[in-house]
Design a protein around this motif. Structure first.
Motif, PDB file in Angstrom:
ATOM      1  N   TYR A 165       0.867  -0.881   0.064  1.00 52.56           N
ATOM      2  CA  TYR A 165       0.102  -0.139  -0.016  1.00 52.56           C
ATOM      3  C   TYR A 165       0.824   1.316   0.065  1.00 52.56           C
ATOM      4  O   TYR A 165       0.461   2.128  -0.458  1.00 52.56           O
ATOM      5  CB  TYR A 165      -0.935  -0.231   1.182  1.00 52.56           C
ATOM      6  N   SER A 168       3.247   3.486  -3.964  1.00 55.00           N
ATOM      7  CA  SER A 168       1.962   3.871  -4.884  1.00 55.00           C
ATOM      8  C   SER A 168       2.228   5.585  -4.910  1.00 55.00           C
ATOM      9  O   SER A 168       2.382   6.002  -3.872  1.00 55.00           O
ATOM     10  CB  SER A 168       0.502   3.380  -4.140  1.00 55.00           C
ATOM     11  N   LYS A 170      -0.284   7.115  -4.673  1.00 58.82           N
ATOM     12  CA  LYS A 170      -1.474   7.406  -3.892  1.00 58.82           C
ATOM     13  C   LYS A 170      -0.997   7.750  -2.303  1.00 58.82           C
ATOM     14  O   LYS A 170      -1.750   8.255  -1.433  1.00 58.82           O
ATOM     15  CB  LYS A 170      -2.925   6.517  -3.989  1.00 58.82           C
ATOM     16  N   SER A 171       0.042   7.233  -2.084  1.00 59.88           N
ATOM     17  CA  SER A 171       0.736   7.242  -0.724  1.00 59.88           C
ATOM     18  C   SER A 171       1.324   8.611  -0.450  1.00 59.88           C
ATOM     19  O   SER A 171       1.620   9.404  -1.555  1.00 59.88           O
ATOM     20  CB  SER A 171       1.727   6.124  -0.788  1.00 59.88           C
ATOM     21  N   ARG A 216      -2.031   5.493   4.037  1.00 61.51           N
ATOM     22  CA  ARG A 216      -2.952   5.501   2.886  1.00 61.51           C
ATOM     23  C   ARG A 216      -4.110   4.590   3.101  1.00 61.51           C
ATOM     24  O   ARG A 216      -5.159   4.840   2.634  1.00 61.51           O
ATOM     25  CB  ARG A 216      -2.079   4.729   1.862  1.00 61.51           C
ATOM     26  N   ALA A 217      -4.064   3.742   3.842  1.00 61.03           N
ATOM     27  CA  ALA A 217      -5.294   2.811   4.335  1.00 61.03           C
ATOM     28  C   ALA A 217      -6.343   3.768   4.862  1.00 61.03           C
ATOM     29  O   ALA A 217      -7.645   3.656   4.508  1.00 61.03           O
ATOM     30  CB  ALA A 217      -4.843   1.554   4.811  1.00 61.03           C
ATOM     31  N   LYS A 219      -6.492   7.065   4.766  1.00 61.49           N
ATOM     32  CA  LYS A 219      -7.015   7.986   3.689  1.00 61.49           C
ATOM     33  C   LYS A 219      -8.175   7.322   2.856  1.00 61.49           C
ATOM     34  O   LYS A 219      -9.219   7.857   2.543  1.00 61.49           O
ATOM     35  CB  LYS A 219      -5.964   8.470   3.047  1.00 61.49           C
ATOM     36  N   ASP A 220      -7.875   6.071   2.284  1.00 62.51           N
ATOM     37  CA  ASP A 220      -8.723   5.693   1.425  1.00 62.51           C
ATOM     38  C   ASP A 220     -10.157   5.042   2.184  1.00 62.51           C
ATOM     39  O   ASP A 220     -11.087   5.418   1.512  1.00 62.51           O
ATOM     40  CB  ASP A 220      -8.177   4.037   0.828  1.00 62.51           C
ATOM     41  N   ASN A 221      -9.882   4.730   3.319  1.00 55.68           N
ATOM     42  CA  ASN A 221     -11.379   4.289   4.148  1.00 55.68           C
ATOM     43  C   ASN A 221     -12.011   5.697   4.424  1.00 55.68           C
ATOM     44  O   ASN A 221     -13.297   5.552   4.112  1.00 55.68           O
ATOM     45  CB  ASN A 221     -10.695   3.819   5.379  1.00 55.68           C
ATOM     46  N   GLY A 223     -11.980   8.197   2.303  1.00 54.18           N
ATOM     47  CA  GLY A 223     -12.614   8.390   1.228  1.00 54.18           C
ATOM     48  C   GLY A 223     -13.895   7.782   0.774  1.00 54.18           C
ATOM     49  O   GLY A 223     -14.752   8.239   0.179  1.00 54.18           O
ATOM     50  N   GLN A 224     -13.862   6.339   0.977  1.00 53.83           N
ATOM     51  CA  GLN A 224     -14.819   5.590   0.728  1.00 53.83           C
ATOM     52  C   GLN A 224     -16.020   5.951   1.641  1.00 53.83           C
ATOM     53  O   GLN A 224     -17.420   5.853   1.253  1.00 53.83           O
ATOM     54  CB  GLN A 224     -14.520   4.094   0.921  1.00 53.83           C
TER      55      GLN A 224
END
Length: 240
Positions: A165, A168, A170-171, A216-217, A219-221, A223-224
């Motif tokens: 993760y 990337s 995105k990180s 990043r995880a 941040k993705d959570n 965003g979701q």
């Protein structure tokens, strides 16, 4: 597993063979020429030492370095596949961040005393006290550095995240940069047989990648979560 076992055997063989060697090709001649030098002839001393050295110290260093690489490979591939993850808890990352400055400073001190014991400094050189005086300052700087990076744990709750993760676009770009720089330094240290710097370097790299992965995880959570909330609001607003 097989590769790590082979590297461990080679490393142990190199180290064992190095123990049978003398540090200098002709130790008596080396000491005679060394004693005849006067204070201040450091360049002449280092030239003499380079001419007279056997591969003993290099073989020792590369032997331990290969053994360390074998141990790392064993833990990385012991389940038959390469799947690195961040620790299961935030406390583990915090403890790692606190421990790393001790390991790095310990590697520096080990390097100094090993160089002294191997005769890298002539007897007229400056005292060991001068470089050792900077150890507390070095430790404080590294401790502040590592603790400051724990700020990337803010708002995270992911127990364990694959380190991929962190690799990337995105990180976090800062963590990506220092991870890449640390990886280069680790490879450089390993190539030089400097395991006392390479081992802490691997752990620093693990810290940075773990922080990047959980950051990043999270941040993705978020965003979701925001996307789901927006979708729900749109769906409710469309109701008659």
């Amino acid at each position: 597993m097989k590769i790590s076992a082979i590297l461990l055997i080679i490393g142990a063989a190199l180290w064992s063979y190095a123990l049978t060697l003398s540090p200098y090709k002709n130790e008596q001649l080396f000491m005679e020429r060394y004693i005849s030098m006067s204070a201040g002839q450091s360049e002449e001393y280092w030239k003499l030492r380079d001419e007279m050295l056997t591969p003993k110290f290099q073989l020792e260093d590369y032997g331990v370095t290969l053994a360390a690489i074998a141990v790392v490979m064993f833990f990385v591939t012991r389940k038959g596949q390469v799947r690195l993850q961040s620790p299961n808890s935030r406390n583990t990352l915090i403890m790692l961040a606190i421990t790393l400055p001790f390991l790095s400073v310990g590697g520096y001190v080990f390097d100094l005393f090993q160089a002294y014991n191997r005769g890298e400094f002539p007897h007229w050189a400056d005292s060991m006290g001068i470089p050792l005086m900077g150890v507390p300052i070095q430790f404080i700087i590294l401790l502040v550095w590592s603790l400051a990076h724990l700020s990337f744990l803010r708002g995270t709750s992911q127990p364990s995240t694959p380190l991929v993760y962190a690799v990337s676009l995105k990180s976090n770009w800062w963590l990506l940069f220092i991870s890449a720089l640390t990886a280069i330094l680790v490879l450089t240290s390993a190539a030089a047989g400097q395991y006392w710097y390479a081992i802490p370097g691997v752990l620093w790299l693990y810290l940075y990648l773990s922080l990047g992965a959980v950051h990043r995880a999270a941040k993705d959570n978020r965003g979701q979560g925001n996307y789901r909330r927006q979708t729900e609001l749109i769906r409710l607003s469309d109701r008659p």
